[in-house]
Design a protein around this motif. Structure first.
Motif, PDB file in Angstrom:
ATOM      1  N   HIS A 246      59.038 -35.018  72.639  1.00 59.21           N
ATOM      2  CA  HIS A 246      57.652 -35.096  72.185  1.00 59.21           C
ATOM      3  C   HIS A 246      56.659 -34.720  73.283  1.00 59.21           C
ATOM      4  O   HIS A 246      55.522 -34.376  72.991  1.00 59.21           O
TER       5      HIS A 246
ATOM      6  N   HIS B  21      63.547 -38.849  63.371  1.00 62.50           N
ATOM      7  CA  HIS B  21      63.132 -37.452  63.375  1.00 62.50           C
ATOM      8  C   HIS B  21      64.373 -36.556  63.450  1.00 62.50           C
ATOM      9  O   HIS B  21      65.260 -36.783  64.281  1.00 62.50           O
TER      10      HIS B  21
ATOM     11  N   HIS C 246      60.472 -42.811  70.714  1.00 65.25           N
ATOM     12  CA  HIS C 246      60.004 -42.290  69.435  1.00 65.25           C
ATOM     13  C   HIS C 246      61.096 -42.419  68.376  1.00 65.25           C
ATOM     14  O   HIS C 246      62.278 -42.456  68.687  1.00 65.25           O
TER      15      HIS C 246
ATOM     16  N   ASP D 113      55.339 -39.096  66.530  1.00 69.89           N
ATOM     17  CA  ASP D 113      54.933 -39.084  67.931  1.00 69.89           C
ATOM     18  C   ASP D 113      54.534 -40.457  68.466  1.00 69.89           C
ATOM     19  O   ASP D 113      54.190 -40.585  69.638  1.00 69.89           O
TER      20      ASP D 113
END
Length: 395
Positions: A78, A306, A230, A234
């Motif tokens: 990120h 993610h 994370h 974000d």
């Protein structure tokens, strides 16, 4: 098939006296580390980046070491200006996760069973629990009376009246010893390969103490700054660290309860089952609750993670391990709460089936990551105490 091709490739290279070529996954880690070593924006994020700065090139042993040092927190992805969709496509967490999965398979013992890592998924885990539970139910039913009688069996709050203590010891002790042996042999081979690449120095007391501190606190799941790492976006979060802590310490308490019960039985002749306020029951009950909460959290976080954070091919293995830990803890608590009901016998079969499935898959599943990561942290805390061979960067 891939494992067979890799073994054939390595055997030919060794026979010719040439270095074993890197796999595509290992080459990708070496590539992104070269880029990161030039940038160094993430140098303070976790142990990977200080270790990286001690190297100008990344051979296979370096790649294996760094991959297992990575905690997959996602912070560097990120923060990275070269992350996808940039043409450099730097994705350190995903590249490291792919190689980690490869190392578990490459260092598996016996080597022929390394392919089990790719087959150890959620479906297999649940099917194994169901099959072993059914086997135990059938074994109990065949002792007489059928399933109806099993439901109505009065075990007097003592499940050893259904499966004697010595029988359970005979079933679980050999499997447990094999698990310890298989994992020890695997990490021994890993250690032999990465030690020369990490200064070659022996582990000292200070390094061992700091490594233990890092492992027990899960230091590198804080994103390098204490705010967390994370998950699905974000935003920083400590949820993964907390869920891991609940699961890890819950498992440790349950293991301590079993170990103490063994000492009670063989050293003092205090025969199970134990109930409150006995120490084994306190440890087991607390551990079971922590494991249920922790694994439920890990399941949710894994499902919402993610997609760029890890290796999608390993998700079934991750979920399978989480599911087994949850079933072991939940069925153990249910077994205790229902000890005076007709459901005791069937719940006992379910609990033992879940424990058997967990034991059977431990050497070839996600559990290995804790063993290899601990070894990598030991090497890191040893290496950083040695002079930097290239005089660059800082620890």
């Amino acid at each position: 098939m891939q494992a067979l091709e890799a073994l054939t490739r390595d055997a030919k290279a060794l026979a010719n006296g040439t270095p074993v070529p890197m796999s595509a996954a290992e080459t990708e880690v070496a590539r992104v580390m070269q880029i990161c070593n030039a940038c160094r924006y993430c140098e303070g994020f976790c142990a990977v980046f200080p270790a990286m700065t001690r190297r100008l090139e990344f051979a296979t042993a370096d790649v294996h070491y760094l991959a297992n040092l990575c905690h997959n927190c996602g912070a560097c992805l990120h923060a990275c200006q070269y992350a996808p969709p940039h043409e450099f496509a730097v994705n350190v967490p995903q590249a490291m996760a792919t190689v980690r999965g490869q190392t578990y398979s490459d260092y598996a013992w016996p080597p022929a069973l390394g392919s089990l890592y790719r087959r150890n998924g959620l479906t297999l885990s649940l099917a194994l629990v169901a099959a072993l539970t059914l086997f135990l139910v059938l074994g109990a039913v065949l002792q007489g009376g059928g399933l109806t009688a099993l439901w109505k069996t009065d075990l007097g709050n003592d499940f050893y009246n259904l499966f004697p203590h010595n029988l359970l010891v005979g079933l679980f002790a050999p499997v447990f010893l094999f698990v310890v042996l298989a994992l020890a042999m695997g990490v021994r081979a890993f250690w032999k390969d990465v030690k020369p690449a990490t200064s070659g120095a022996d582990v000292g007391g200070a390094a061992a103490g700091e490594a233990a501190h890092d492992v027990l606190r899960l230091k590198y799941l804080d994103g390098g700054h204490g705010d967390g790492c994370h998950n699905e976006d974000d935003a920083y979060t400590l949820k993964r660290r907390r869920a891991h802590h609940l699961t890890f310490y819950g498992f440790a308490l349950c293991f301590a309860a079993t170990s103490l019960g063994t000492i009670y039985h063989y050293a003092f002749g205090w025969v199970a089952p134990y109930d409150l306020p006995s120490v084994p029951k306190l440890l087991g009950a607390a551990g079971g609750v922590l494991m249920v909460l922790g694994t439920a959290g890990l399941w949710h976080l894994n499902r919402t993670r993610h997609p760029l954070h890890g290796d999608a091919a390993q998700k079934p293995m991750d979920l399978g391990f989480i599911a087994l830990l949850f079933l072991v803890a939940a069925s153990g608590l249910a077994l205790w709460l229902a000890r005076a009901t007709p459901a005791l016998a069937l719940l006992l079969c379910l609990h033992l089936g879940a424990v058997m499935a967990l034991f059977a898959t431990l050497p070839y599943g996600k559990f290995a990551h804790g063993v290899f990561r601990t070894a990598a942290l030991l090497r890191y805390n040893t290496e950083k105490r040695q002079p930097n061979p290239i005089g660059l960067g800082s620890d």
